[in-house]
Scaffold this motif. Structure first.
Motif, PDB file in Angstrom:
ATOM      1  N   THR A 111      -4.793   1.770   2.124  1.00  0.00           N
ATOM      2  CA  THR A 111      -4.869   0.486   3.160  1.00  0.00           C
ATOM      3  C   THR A 111      -5.786  -0.555   2.511  1.00  0.00           C
ATOM      4  OG1 THR A 111      -5.286  -0.759   5.308  1.00  0.00           O
ATOM      5  CG2 THR A 111      -6.231   1.586   4.776  1.00  0.00           C
ATOM      6  N   GLN A 112      -5.431  -1.470   2.004  1.00  0.00           N
ATOM      7  CA  GLN A 112      -6.266  -2.670   1.685  1.00  0.00           C
ATOM      8  C   GLN A 112      -7.355  -2.963   2.692  1.00  0.00           C
ATOM      9  OE1 GLN A 112      -7.845  -6.629   1.994  1.00  0.00           O
ATOM     10  NE2 GLN A 112      -5.873  -6.117   2.895  1.00  0.00           N
ATOM     11  N   SER A 113      -6.845  -3.314   3.903  1.00  0.00           N
ATOM     12  CA  SER A 113      -7.635  -3.977   4.983  1.00  0.00           C
ATOM     13  C   SER A 113      -8.340  -2.717   5.921  1.00  0.00           C
ATOM     14  CB  SER A 113      -6.597  -4.537   6.015  1.00  0.00           C
ATOM     15  OG  SER A 113      -5.791  -3.714   6.531  1.00  0.00           O
ATOM     16  N   LYS A 133       7.458  -8.379  -3.481  1.00  0.00           N
ATOM     17  CA  LYS A 133       6.780  -9.780  -3.784  1.00  0.00           C
ATOM     18  C   LYS A 133       7.735 -10.862  -3.681  1.00  0.00           C
ATOM     19  CE  LYS A 133       2.659  -8.593  -4.191  1.00  0.00           C
ATOM     20  NZ  LYS A 133       2.838  -7.767  -3.224  1.00  0.00           N
ATOM     21  N   SER A 148       0.769  -1.015  -0.036  1.00  0.00           N
ATOM     22  CA  SER A 148      -0.224  -0.075  -0.273  1.00  0.00           C
ATOM     23  C   SER A 148       0.893   1.204   0.066  1.00  0.00           C
ATOM     24  CB  SER A 148      -0.916   0.022   1.178  1.00  0.00           C
ATOM     25  OG  SER A 148      -2.076  -1.021   0.970  1.00  0.00           O
ATOM     26  N   VAL A 156      -2.323 -13.538   0.602  1.00  0.00           N
ATOM     27  CA  VAL A 156      -1.470 -12.531   1.363  1.00  0.00           C
ATOM     28  C   VAL A 156      -1.070 -11.474   0.689  1.00  0.00           C
ATOM     29  CG1 VAL A 156       0.193 -12.436   3.015  1.00  0.00           C
ATOM     30  CG2 VAL A 156      -1.469 -14.169   3.338  1.00  0.00           C
ATOM     31  N   THR A 169      -4.671  -1.954   9.424  1.00  0.00           N
ATOM     32  CA  THR A 169      -3.153  -1.973   9.687  1.00  0.00           C
ATOM     33  C   THR A 169      -2.811  -1.065  10.970  1.00  0.00           C
ATOM     34  OG1 THR A 169      -2.759  -2.601   7.555  1.00  0.00           O
ATOM     35  CG2 THR A 169      -1.000  -1.564   8.658  1.00  0.00           C
TER      36      THR A 169
HETATM   37  O1  M6R Z   1      -4.125  -3.842   4.710  1.00  0.00           O
HETATM   38  P1  M6R Z   1      -2.946  -2.955   4.183  1.00  0.00           P
HETATM   39  O2  M6R Z   1      -2.618  -2.564   2.835  1.00  0.00           O
HETATM   40  O3  M6R Z   1      -2.714  -1.605   4.931  1.00  0.00           O
HETATM   41  O4  M6R Z   1      -1.605  -3.737   4.366  1.00  0.00           O
HETATM   42  C1  M6R Z   1      -0.393  -3.132   4.067  1.00  0.00           C
HETATM   43  C2  M6R Z   1       0.659  -4.290   3.978  1.00  0.00           C
HETATM   44  O5  M6R Z   1       0.708  -5.134   5.186  1.00  0.00           O
HETATM   45  C3  M6R Z   1       0.347  -4.908   2.917  1.00  0.00           C
HETATM   46  O6  M6R Z   1       0.274  -4.117   1.641  1.00  0.00           O
HETATM   47  C4  M6R Z   1       1.398  -6.187   2.543  1.00  0.00           C
HETATM   48  O7  M6R Z   1       2.688  -5.383   2.355  1.00  0.00           O
HETATM   49  C5  M6R Z   1       1.127  -6.733   1.289  1.00  0.00           C
HETATM   50  N1  M6R Z   1       0.178  -7.796   1.811  1.00  0.00           N
HETATM   51  C6  M6R Z   1       2.232  -7.542   0.793  1.00  0.00           C
HETATM   52  O8  M6R Z   1       2.101  -8.250  -0.389  1.00  0.00           O
END
Ligand code: M6R
Length: 617
Positions: free
Chosen positions: A356-358, A494, A312, A407, A361
């Motif tokens: 942030t995906q989730s 990656k 992210s 992941v 974080t």
């Molecule tokens: O959920 P987030 O995007 O906030 O997570 C941040 C990182 O933990 C995440 O982008 C991580 O580096 C990737 N899953 C790696 O592929």
């Protein structure tokens, strides 16, 4: 990190617990366990600490077995305190097994509490911090407090962000859940027969689409068909449930070998989705209805700080470069774990954009909180609707890639980049930095983006051959410049994450300042060098690596014959507008890491020591 699922209902909880844990397993897969209140009112736990095989081994043990009961809790662990083994697996029980708990978070003062409990005669069975909670709740229950009151009392003793669920033999029909701080959420729902809670809405979908998110400092009791929410003082809270917009199908692999390959393949759709309702290909206009900034605010912004972690953060770096170049606002991307502690100068004129995906974080949330308190307008570019980040931000720009289970982030990166590019165009136009015609020109380019990325996906067989060769190296270097720097950093991330090969991402211009000393036949270099204004400089870098005996693979634009003359391997990506090049160069690097992982026998969906959602620092 860690996944929690709890069930209280009319039916046997065991299959539901396993199904729920499968949905949250992406949050941690070191170990797995369940605790069920059986028909005699006793708590029975079954745990496995077999690393990635834990949940499947647990399922084989309990599905169709004699363990049953209408109420239970389950946990998938990402280890923080104590090795990966059965004794450290959750749920943990109090000293006489009157209480079982499953915990997500870190108990910062656990050593002090543990010493105190040992002195009072408690014997610890695990090396975890979480077991402290089991004993604290157990002691309160034995003193006559209700399970809810006991969980609240226990939580008041601990330092650190926590999400916990608990069952007790004294109230065998009930599960209590509590959330303190931002250590992963708890979401609750019910239907006529059962109530459930989990770390992620996706686990609730087989039961209900109407859910309630616990805020920090809230506690919930569930039993068959009933959900009761309270604050920590015991005052009842009523919160209208919200409809889950997500789709359970996304959490299935379908015909793909791995979630990661499915999610890589879904990237053209993720881009379409991120542009829906924003880029209008018929008129050439672009709107971002979610942006809640007045025209005055937009005009007064004099700096943009993008922040996030890992992939992210790389999306944020791309965002900073396009916002600065299109909207002409000084923009930087900064790692949230640094930003949160360095007392940065922020304020009403600095737009902070978290990526942030989730939305969970820990470091990103802390950086957002800092920005909010500094009075900065705060946006979040986010996948998971309803997560904590949406509640901290002033406004949310959903990336709409669809649930990502692997992941390794792939389609959420691409969708975040798509969203950030549109934000850049929006800000640029709103500030008068670009004309309507330029907006239409960029929207026209965006129309072609899904097909450029589709064409990049067709490179699988070329990239597979390269993966075979690179898997023989212990060290890899990924080089990029300008907009290709975040791509190079992402390629290296990656590769480390999935293939466990040491890989460094570097600005190509930095080579002569130290890194060149590493060059030689033992290290291969992957160079991101599509045809653009920095191409000639990249060619020089390639020659310098070759001159020192290094093997070089280049990601180049189709038709570029020079690349073939200077490099050992060339992966040709489709020609596209320069603004979009990072989208097409990152795809082969995702495939490269995936394929290299397979060559080396790694599991790309469950890389070791990692979890999808990092809710602790
Ligand atoms: O959920 P987030 O995007 O906030 O997570 C941040 C990182 O933990 C995440 O982008 C991580 O580096 C990737 N899953 C790696 O592929």
């Amino acid at each position: 990190m860690c996944g929690i699922f709890a069930y209280a209902g009319d039916e046997n909880a065991v299959p539901f617990l396993i199904e729920g844990l499968r949905a949250v397993e992406y949050r941690g897969y070191d170990s797995a366990g369940i605790a069920v209140v059986d028909e005699h009112g006793d708590i029975r736990t079954v745990k496995r600490g077999d690393h990635k095989a834990s949940l499947e081994n647990l399922a084989q043990t309990v599905i169709g077995g004699e363990l049953s009961g209408n109420v239970g809790i389950g946990h998938t662990r990402w280890a923080t305190h104590g090795e990966v083994n059965q004794k450290n697996s959750h749920p943990h029980t109090s000293h006489n097994s009157s209480v079982a708990i499953a915990h997500n978070g870190i108990i910062e003062n656990f050593l002090q509490l543990k010493d105190e409990l040992i002195e009072s005669g408690i014997v610890f069975l695990s090396d975890t911090d979480s077991e402290v909670l089991a004993h604290l709740v157990g002691i309160a229950v034995e003193s006559g407090a209700s399970l809810r009151e006991s969980v609240v009392r226990a939580a008041a003793r601990i330092k650190g962000n926590t999400a916990v669920v608990a069952v007790s033999v004294n109230e065998p029909e009930k599960v209590v859940g509590l959330r303190v701080g931002n250590a992963g959420g708890i979401v609750v729902g019910s239907n006529a027969h059962s109530s459930v809670m989990a770390s992620d809405t996706i686990a609730l979908l087989p039961h209900t689409r109407q859910v309630v998110y616990l805020e920090p400092g809230e506690v919930v009791e569930i039993e068959a068909g009933a959900v009761r929410l309270f604050d920590l003082d015991g005052n009842a809270i009523y919160r209208q449930p919200v409809e889950i917009g997500r789709n359970f199908e996304a959490a299935k692999k379908g015909n793909y070998a791995h979630f990661m390959s499915k999610e890589i393949a879904e990237q053209p759709d993720a881009i379409q989705s991120a542009m829906r309702g924003r880029a209008n290909f018929a008129t050439g206009a672009l709107s971002l209805p979610e942006v809640e900034l007045t025209q005055h605010q937009i005009k007064s912004i004099d700096r943009v700080v993008l922040t996030g972690m890992g992939t992210s953060l790389h999306a944020g770096m791309f965002g900073a470069s396009v916002i600065e170049s299109l909207a002409r606002i000084p923009s930087v991307a900064e790692n949230s774990s640094e930003l949160r502690y360095r007392d940065p100068v922020l304020g009403p004129k600095t737009l902070v954009v978290a990526v942030t995906q989730s939305g969970e974080t820990a470091d990103t949330l802390a950086a957002m909180e800092f920005a909010r308190q500094a009075g900065s307008p705060l946006a979040v570019v986010l996948e998971i609707d309803g997560s904590q980040a949406t509640r901290v931000a002033d406004f949310t720009l959903p990336v709409r890639a669809g649930q990502e289970i692997g992941v390794a982030s792939t389609k959420t990166l691409i969708a975040s980049m798509t969203t950030l590019l549109q934000l850049a165009v929006f800000l640029a136009r709103a500030r008068g930095a670009i004309s309507e015609n330029r907006v239409a020109e960029i929207v026209g380019m965006l129309a072609g983006l899904p097909s450029y990325v589709s064409a990049a996906l067709d490179l699988d067989s070329e990239v597979s051959s390269l993966a075979g060769r690179l898997s023989e190296f212990a060290d890899l270097l990924f080089l990029g410049r300008g907009a290709q720097l975040p791509v190079a950093l992402e390629g290296a991330l990656k590769m480390k994450e999935l293939a466990y090969i040491h890989a460094e991402g570097y600005p190509a211009g930095e080579m002569k300042h130290g890194v060149n000393a590493l060059l030689g036949p033992d290290m291969a270099t992957v160079v991101c060098a599509p045809t653009n204004n920095l191409y000639e400089k990249m060619l020089s870098n390639i020659s310098e690596v070759k001159a020192r005996g290094g093997e070089v693979a280049v990601i180049a634009t189709v038709g570029d014959e020079s690349a073939q003359r200077v490099a050992d391997h060339v992966i040709y990506v489709p020609e596209c507008p320069e603004l979009l090049q990072p989208f097409v160069t990152v795809v082969p690097l995702q495939i490269l890491a995936y394929r290299t992982a397979l060559v080396l026998g790694r599991d790309p969906d469950k890389p070791r020591n990692l979890a999808k959602t990092v809710t602790v620092e």
